[in-house]
Design a protein around this motif. Structure first.
Motif, PDB file in Angstrom:
ATOM      1  N   UNK A  78      14.214   4.005   4.772  1.00 21.53           N
ATOM      2  CA  UNK A  78      13.373   3.742   5.940  1.00 21.53           C
ATOM      3  C   UNK A  78      14.038   4.208   7.226  1.00 21.53           C
ATOM      4  N   UNK A  79      15.360   4.119   7.308  1.00 13.78           N
ATOM      5  CA  UNK A  79      16.066   4.633   8.483  1.00 13.78           C
ATOM      6  C   UNK A  79      15.906   6.143   8.596  1.00 13.78           C
ATOM      7  N   UNK A  80      16.043   6.845   7.471  1.00 17.20           N
ATOM      8  CA  UNK A  80      15.848   8.299   7.490  1.00 17.20           C
ATOM      9  C   UNK A  80      14.417   8.665   7.864  1.00 17.20           C
ATOM     10  N   UNK A  81      13.457   7.879   7.380  1.00 19.26           N
ATOM     11  CA  UNK A  81      12.054   8.124   7.745  1.00 19.26           C
ATOM     12  C   UNK A  81      11.854   7.982   9.248  1.00 19.26           C
ATOM     13  N   UNK A  82      12.405   6.924   9.833  1.00 20.36           N
ATOM     14  CA  UNK A  82      12.254   6.694  11.275  1.00 20.36           C
ATOM     15  C   UNK A  82      12.867   7.821  12.089  1.00 20.36           C
ATOM     16  N   UNK A  83      13.933   8.430  11.553  1.00 22.12           N
ATOM     17  CA  UNK A  83      14.602   9.536  12.240  1.00 22.12           C
ATOM     18  C   UNK A  83      13.895  10.866  11.997  1.00 22.12           C
ATOM     19  N   UNK A  84      12.864  10.852  11.148  1.00 19.92           N
ATOM     20  CA  UNK A  84      12.134  12.073  10.832  1.00 19.92           C
ATOM     21  C   UNK A  84      12.879  12.978   9.871  1.00 19.92           C
ATOM     22  N   UNK A  85      13.805  12.418   9.118  1.00 21.23           N
ATOM     23  CA  UNK A  85      14.638  13.213   8.214  1.00 21.23           C
ATOM     24  C   UNK A  85      14.286  13.009   6.744  1.00 21.23           C
ATOM     25  N   UNK A  86      13.214  12.292   6.464  1.00 24.02           N
ATOM     26  CA  UNK A  86      12.848  12.013   5.078  1.00 24.02           C
ATOM     27  C   UNK A  86      11.328  11.954   4.973  1.00 24.02           C
ATOM     28  N   UNK A  87      10.769  12.402   3.839  1.00 21.29           N
ATOM     29  CA  UNK A  87       9.309  12.335   3.662  1.00 21.29           C
ATOM     30  C   UNK A  87       8.787  10.908   3.831  1.00 21.29           C
ATOM     31  N   UNK A  88       7.634  10.783   4.445  1.00 21.18           N
ATOM     32  CA  UNK A  88       7.074   9.462   4.699  1.00 21.18           C
ATOM     33  C   UNK A  88       6.329   8.873   3.516  1.00 21.18           C
ATOM     34  N   UNK A  89       6.062   9.675   2.514  1.00 18.04           N
ATOM     35  CA  UNK A  89       5.320   9.160   1.369  1.00 18.04           C
ATOM     36  C   UNK A  89       3.895   8.826   1.768  1.00 18.04           C
ATOM     37  N   UNK A  90       3.245   8.007   0.962  1.00 23.29           N
ATOM     38  CA  UNK A  90       1.871   7.604   1.241  1.00 23.29           C
ATOM     39  C   UNK A  90       1.759   6.086   1.152  1.00 23.29           C
ATOM     40  N   UNK A  91       0.875   5.549   1.959  1.00 28.56           N
ATOM     41  CA  UNK A  91       0.594   4.114   1.897  1.00 28.56           C
ATOM     42  C   UNK A  91      -0.503   3.889   0.872  1.00 28.56           C
ATOM     43  N   UNK A  92      -0.259   2.972  -0.037  1.00 23.91           N
ATOM     44  CA  UNK A  92      -1.253   2.553  -1.016  1.00 23.91           C
ATOM     45  C   UNK A  92      -1.378   1.046  -0.845  1.00 23.91           C
ATOM     46  N   UNK A  93      -2.448   0.638  -0.188  1.00 26.89           N
ATOM     47  CA  UNK A  93      -2.566  -0.773   0.172  1.00 26.89           C
ATOM     48  C   UNK A  93      -1.485  -1.128   1.179  1.00 26.89           C
ATOM     49  N   UNK A  94      -0.718  -2.157   0.892  1.00 29.48           N
ATOM     50  CA  UNK A  94       0.380  -2.563   1.777  1.00 29.48           C
ATOM     51  C   UNK A  94       1.695  -1.908   1.387  1.00 29.48           C
ATOM     52  N   UNK A  95       1.678  -1.116   0.332  1.00 25.92           N
ATOM     53  CA  UNK A  95       2.909  -0.526  -0.187  1.00 25.92           C
ATOM     54  C   UNK A  95       3.007   0.953   0.131  1.00 25.92           C
ATOM     55  N   UNK A  96       4.213   1.450   0.183  1.00 21.29           N
ATOM     56  CA  UNK A  96       4.459   2.875   0.387  1.00 21.29           C
ATOM     57  C   UNK A  96       5.023   3.436  -0.903  1.00 21.29           C
ATOM     58  N   UNK A  97       4.568   4.629  -1.274  1.00 18.91           N
ATOM     59  CA  UNK A  97       5.028   5.298  -2.487  1.00 18.91           C
ATOM     60  C   UNK A  97       5.386   6.752  -2.155  1.00 18.91           C
ATOM     61  N   UNK A  98       6.334   7.294  -2.913  1.00 20.32           N
ATOM     62  CA  UNK A  98       6.775   8.671  -2.734  1.00 20.32           C
ATOM     63  C   UNK A  98       6.539   9.455  -4.001  1.00 20.32           C
ATOM     64  N   UNK A  99       6.074  10.688  -3.840  1.00 25.93           N
ATOM     65  CA  UNK A  99       5.862  11.590  -4.961  1.00 25.93           C
ATOM     66  C   UNK A  99       7.222  12.152  -5.376  1.00 25.93           C
ATOM     67  N   UNK A 100       7.545  12.060  -6.653  1.00 25.71           N
ATOM     68  CA  UNK A 100       8.843  12.497  -7.154  1.00 25.71           C
ATOM     69  C   UNK A 100       9.057  13.981  -6.869  1.00 25.71           C
TER      70      UNK A 100
END
Length: 82
Positions: free
Chosen positions: A45-67
């Motif tokens: 989540x820190x890398x996401x906030x810095x824009x250095x990591x894929x954000x994935x997708x929100x599914x309901x209240x959860x976030x998921x990343x494509x492998x």
């Protein structure tokens, strides 16, 4: 009380996810992703906030990343280091 050593299981999970072509269309949770990458969930989540990591997708209240997307991101990171 028995204390279990999860290091071997973690290594197996990480190896299975990162080496399997069958998982390319699979979406994983932050916990699974952290195990795959060998970092803490908070690090993702820190890398996401810095824009250095894929954000994935929100599914309901959860976030998921494509492998596959994560593998591509790792490949890009490795290319930039070399």
């Amino acid at each position: 009380m028995t204390i279990h050593n999860n290091t071997d299981n973690t290594k197996k999970i990480r190896r299975n996810y990162m080496n399997s072509n069958d998982e390319l269309s699979r979406y994983v949770s932050a916990t699974e992703l952290a195990l795959m990458l060998g970092i803490a969930r908070s690090g993702i989540f820190n890398l996401m906030k810095q824009g250095k990591f894929p954000h994935g997708v929100k599914i309901g209240r959860n976030r998921r990343w494509n492998v596959q997307e994560v593998k591509e991101w790792l490949k890009h990171q490795n290319e930039n280091v070399q």
